[in-house]
Design a protein around this motif. Structure first.
Motif, short mmCIF file in Angstrom:
data_model
loop_
_atom_site.label_atom_id
_atom_site.label_comp_id
_atom_site.label_asym_id
_atom_site.label_seq_id
_atom_site.Cartn_x
_atom_site.Cartn_y
_atom_site.Cartn_z
N ALA A 12 0.81 -1.21 0.00
CA ALA A 12 0.00 0.00 0.00
C ALA A 12 0.85 1.26 0.00
N TYR A 13 2.08 1.17 0.50
CA TYR A 13 2.94 2.34 0.64
C TYR A 13 3.83 2.53 -0.59
N ALA A 14 4.10 3.79 -0.91
CA ALA A 14 4.97 4.13 -2.03
C ALA A 14 6.43 4.08 -1.58
N VAL A 15 7.34 4.17 -2.54
CA VAL A 15 8.77 4.10 -2.22
C VAL A 15 9.28 5.40 -1.62
N GLY A 16 8.57 6.51 -1.85
CA GLY A 16 9.02 7.80 -1.36
C GLY A 16 9.34 8.73 -2.51
N LYS A 17 9.04 9.99 -2.32
CA LYS A 17 9.23 10.98 -3.38
C LYS A 17 10.70 11.07 -3.79
N THR A 18 10.95 11.02 -5.08
CA THR A 18 12.27 11.08 -5.74
C THR A 18 13.05 9.78 -5.60
N VAL A 19 12.49 8.76 -4.97
CA VAL A 19 13.18 7.47 -4.83
C VAL A 19 12.86 6.60 -6.04
N ILE A 20 13.89 5.98 -6.61
CA ILE A 20 13.72 5.04 -7.72
C ILE A 20 14.15 3.66 -7.25
N GLN A 21 13.38 2.66 -7.65
CA GLN A 21 13.62 1.30 -7.15
C GLN A 21 13.42 0.29 -8.27
N GLY A 22 14.31 -0.69 -8.35
CA GLY A 22 14.21 -1.76 -9.33
C GLY A 22 14.11 -3.11 -8.64
N GLU A 23 13.22 -3.97 -9.13
CA GLU A 23 13.02 -5.30 -8.58
C GLU A 23 13.00 -6.30 -9.73
N ILE A 24 13.96 -7.22 -9.74
CA ILE A 24 14.10 -8.14 -10.87
C ILE A 24 14.22 -9.56 -10.35
N GLY A 25 13.73 -10.51 -11.14
CA GLY A 25 13.81 -11.91 -10.74
C GLY A 25 13.84 -12.83 -11.95
N VAL A 26 14.31 -14.04 -11.73
CA VAL A 26 14.27 -15.10 -12.74
C VAL A 26 13.60 -16.31 -12.11
N TYR A 27 12.91 -17.09 -12.92
CA TYR A 27 12.19 -18.24 -12.37
C TYR A 27 12.13 -19.36 -13.40
N ALA A 80 5.03 -28.98 -20.10
CA ALA A 80 5.74 -27.75 -20.49
C ALA A 80 6.79 -27.42 -19.44
N THR A 81 7.95 -27.02 -19.92
CA THR A 81 9.01 -26.53 -19.04
C THR A 81 9.56 -25.25 -19.65
N GLY A 82 10.01 -24.37 -18.80
CA GLY A 82 10.56 -23.13 -19.31
C GLY A 82 11.07 -22.26 -18.20
N PHE A 83 11.37 -21.04 -18.55
CA PHE A 83 11.83 -20.07 -17.56
C PHE A 83 11.41 -18.68 -18.01
N GLY A 84 11.50 -17.75 -17.09
CA GLY A 84 11.12 -16.38 -17.40
C GLY A 84 11.83 -15.40 -16.49
N THR A 85 11.57 -14.15 -16.77
CA THR A 85 12.14 -13.07 -15.94
C THR A 85 11.09 -11.98 -15.77
N ASP A 86 11.10 -11.34 -14.63
CA ASP A 86 10.18 -10.23 -14.41
C ASP A 86 10.95 -9.04 -13.85
N GLN A 99 7.07 -8.82 -17.68
CA GLN A 99 7.33 -10.24 -17.48
C GLN A 99 7.46 -10.91 -18.84
N TYR A 100 8.58 -11.61 -19.03
CA TYR A 100 8.83 -12.31 -20.29
C TYR A 100 9.05 -13.79 -19.99
N PHE A 111 6.04 -11.58 -24.08
CA PHE A 111 5.76 -10.86 -22.83
C PHE A 111 4.42 -11.33 -22.28
N LYS A 112 4.42 -11.81 -21.05
CA LYS A 112 3.17 -12.17 -20.38
C LYS A 112 2.54 -10.96 -19.73
N GLN A 113 3.37 -9.94 -19.46
CA GLN A 113 2.84 -8.74 -18.83
C GLN A 113 3.65 -7.53 -19.24
N THR A 114 2.96 -6.48 -19.62
CA THR A 114 3.56 -5.16 -19.83
C THR A 114 2.54 -4.14 -19.31
N THR A 115 2.77 -3.66 -18.12
CA THR A 115 1.78 -2.81 -17.46
C THR A 115 2.43 -1.54 -16.94
#
Length: 322
Positions: free
Chosen positions: A38-53, A66-72, A91-92, A109-113
């Motif tokens: 619910a909370y934002a990161v804060g004014k002027t703060v930039i944040q990146g969150e990346i993962g592989v699965y 089916a087998t595979g992998f992706g990244t978000d 998400q790809y 891409f499974k998601q581009t939002t």
């Protein structure tokens, strides 16, 4: 899923409330769960969150494996208002499908939002809990205020290109996504409960409606764990997924995480496992904090006060009687 919300409660009580309401001393990441804080990161703060699965699926009726992998990737930025956050979520995914008769691949891409989130209610705004310096237990006791959630709203748009195999239509489209987010800080902040209620692909022929329930517990200043339940339903695809995992805080601005997800049906059965990394850049924010504190000190500094002109005061006093 070190949403670091386990540390958010005590932080909220000590941060100046003028315009430092969203920023926390440690990173506030949405990973590795799927719910949105619910909370934002804060004014002027930039944040990146990346993962592989990695992913494994088996469909009993359609008889495929089916087998595979992706990244978000999620990029979050606080701008204009302390309560406002903009985000880009990508998400790809790549998969190999095997049937008794053929094999084929699917990737896109499974998601581009792209969207924005705004905190409309914070139960801890202008509230300071009195700290008992003699009792750790007293500071962790249940408070009725914990039952009042912070509430945010999110609005965004899905962008889908033509011939996307993960989309229900072969034509490209732009469609709205909205959600309501609540967040409760429990047990003095060591437990955090987050809910997301989501309406997705609203303007299409197959709108999707769902929820995400996430419970996070901070074991100490660095480790936290989470459990999560996600459900969604549409005429195109419906499912219920459970997740669990943990996160470790490397530094105030960095965390790593790992999680596993599965469902309870076989049309198809799914199993995910992944790791991720979150990082934020808050130098601009800290510069604003320092600037603000310096201004406050200057206001209280007697040397900066304009000396009193007693002759002028006397002239004004006499002018009243002339």
């Amino acid at each position: 899923m070190f949403k670091i919300k386990n540390l958010l409660a005590p932080v909220l009580f000590f941060i100046p409330q003028l315009f430092f309401a969203q920023y926390t001393d440690v990173i506030n990441s949405n990973r590795p769960g799927k719910s949105m804080s619910a909370y934002a990161v804060g004014k002027t703060v930039i944040q990146g969150e990346i993962g592989v699965y990695g992913i494994k699926e088996k469909h009993n009726l359609l008889d495929y494996d089916a087998t595979g992998f992706g990244t978000d990737l999620s990029i979050r930025y606080g701008a204009f208002l302390e309560q406002l956050e903009f985000s880009l979520d990508l998400q790809y995914q790549m998969e190999n499908f095997d049937t008794p008769y053929t094999s084929y691949k699917k990737n896109n891409f499974k998601q581009t939002t792209l969207g924005a989130k705004y905190l409309i209610y914070d139960p801890y705004k202008n509230y300071k809990r009195e700290v008992n310096i003699y009792s750790y237990k007293a500071n962790r006791n249940f408070q009725w205020r914990e039952l009042i959630p912070a509430v945010s709203v999110y609005a965004g748009a899905n962008f889908v290109g033509a011939d996307n195999p993960y989309y229900f239509s072969r034509d490209g489209a732009v469609s709205p996504k909205v959600s309501v987010i609540t967040q409760n800080l429990l047990g003095g902040g060591s437990w955090v409960f987050v809910t997301n209620f989501i309406a997705d692909y609203i303007s299409t022929d197959y709108p999707s409606y769902g929820y995400i329930l996430t419970l996070t517990h901070g074991f100490n200043d660095r480790w936290s764990g989470f459990v999560e339940n996600q459900g969604f339903k549409s005429d195109f695809y419906s499912d219920a997924i459970v997740r669990g995992g943990a996160a470790f805080l490397l530094s105030p601005n960095m965390q790593v995480d790992a999680s596993v997800s599965t469902n309870f049906k076989n049309t198809p059965s799914v199993l995910y496992g992944g790791v991720g990394f979150s990082w934020r850049y808050d130098k601009w924010y800290k510069e604003k904090v320092i600037e603000y504190k310096n201004k406050e000190r200057a206001k209280k500094n007697d040397d900066n006060k304009k000396p009193t002109d007693y002759q002028e005061k006397e002239r004004k006093r006499k002018a009243k009687y002339e």
